[in-house]
Scaffold this motif. Structure first.
Motif, PDB file in Angstrom:
ATOM      1  N   LYS A  80     -37.929  26.789 175.379  1.00  0.00           N
ATOM      2  CA  LYS A  80     -39.014  25.827 175.556  1.00  0.00           C
ATOM      3  C   LYS A  80     -40.068  26.351 176.524  1.00  0.00           C
ATOM      4  O   LYS A  80     -39.751  26.801 177.636  1.00  0.00           O
ATOM      5  N   ARG A  93     -40.885  23.586 171.785  1.00  0.00           N
ATOM      6  CA  ARG A  93     -41.358  24.824 171.170  1.00  0.00           C
ATOM      7  C   ARG A  93     -41.632  25.901 172.213  1.00  0.00           C
ATOM      8  O   ARG A  93     -41.780  25.633 173.405  1.00  0.00           O
ATOM      9  N   PRO A 109     -40.217  26.246 167.074  1.00  0.00           N
ATOM     10  CA  PRO A 109     -39.155  25.398 167.622  1.00  0.00           C
ATOM     11  C   PRO A 109     -38.110  26.211 168.383  1.00  0.00           C
ATOM     12  O   PRO A 109     -37.805  27.355 168.019  1.00  0.00           O
ATOM     13  N   VAL A 169     -41.030  18.193 168.851  1.00  0.00           N
ATOM     14  CA  VAL A 169     -40.009  19.244 168.855  1.00  0.00           C
ATOM     15  C   VAL A 169     -40.349  20.228 169.975  1.00  0.00           C
ATOM     16  O   VAL A 169     -41.489  20.649 170.125  1.00  0.00           O
TER      17      VAL A 169
END
Length: 268
Positions: A223, A160, A196, A158
């Motif tokens: 991100k 993050r 996330p 995922v």
């Protein structure tokens, strides 16, 4: 005490008596009980290592590292307990390479025909970790299993980022999306890592002179970036709502708060 044999058979059946995390278990084989490290994989470390994920694609390669979080760590451990603890499973071991540097047996674990090490990779509960050559691990097969989770962006894959939490005053409890993180701000700040991507709600809570104080802020995590969640705590007092007629719906800040007469609610 019964001595554990120095060399185990290449294939043996045993019962998992304890689960430490996603890649470390304790096994009973006959009258012997010993710790085992699952081969070819590495699951996130615990809180003292900030849920570190460490991936190694060859013994001489440089490891890739990033951070997961407590929610995923607990999910992985729960899955491992459900699928291994108390079960009679089959273990395969390289008879020429049985131990790691901590004295744990290096094993691949099967439930019937299902390779549970590869299953963890497919679910994103672990990454590949090829720190040595071992006859029980097919690097290409393990990498293929990992790719399933990587493409799905699930588990450790995922995307993050980090939330830089700033509270005034300091030493405030930090809640993320309605869940207590277990962390407090220190000198007014604390970084929540491995969050996330997407929009999250951060609430700071603290009792000051026996009065409950809080504040709330929404942030959007990007991100591999750091975003700031900052607000000043303020007292929260009970408020009495009187409706006429009784049973009238009550909304606070656009949200449903309840119905009835002489109801008491706490609002920010």
């Amino acid at each position: 005490a019964t001595l554990i044999p120095k060399t185990l058979p290449s294939v043996f059946d045993g019962v998992v008596t304890e689960v430490t995390d996603g890649d470390t278990i304790t096994v009973q084989y006959g009258t012997w009980v010993f710790d085992c490290r699952l081969l070819g994989i590495n699951s996130p470390e615990g809180s003292k290592d900030n849920y570190l994920v460490k991936r190694l694609t060859c013994p001489t390669c440089t490891a890739e590292t990033w951070n997961s979080n407590k929610v995923l760590y607990d999910e992985i451990r729960a899955w491992t307990i459900m699928n291994m603890l108390g079960k009679m499973l089959t273990f395969k071991i390289d008879t020429t390479r049985q131990y790691d540097t901590f004295g744990r047996r290096l094993v691949v674990v099967f439930n019937g025909d299902v390779n549970l090490c590869k299953k963890e990779l497919e679910l994103g509960y672990a990454v590949v970790f090829f720190y040595d050559t071992n006859s029980q691990v097919s690097n290409s097969e393990f990498l293929a299993s990992e790719t399933i989770a990587k493409n799905a962006k699930t588990g450790v894959w995922v995307e993050r980022g980090t939330i830089h939490c700033v509270s005034s005053p300091t030493a405030a409890d930090i809640w993320l999306d309605g869940v207590d993180t277990g962390f407090k701000t220190v000198s007014n700040v604390y970084d929540l890592t491995g969050i996330p991507v997407g929009t999250h709600n951060v609430i700071f809570k603290k009792y000051i002179s026996a009065v409950f104080n809080s504040c709330s802020v929404n942030v959007t995590v990007i991100k591999d970036a750091t975003v700031t969640a900052q607000c000043t705590l303020h007292p929260t007092f009970p408020v009495t709502f009187v409706s006429s007629p009784a049973g009238t719906s009550i909304e606070v800040d656009g949200g449903y708060a309840g119905v009835g007469r002489f109801k008491v609610f706490k609002v920010n």
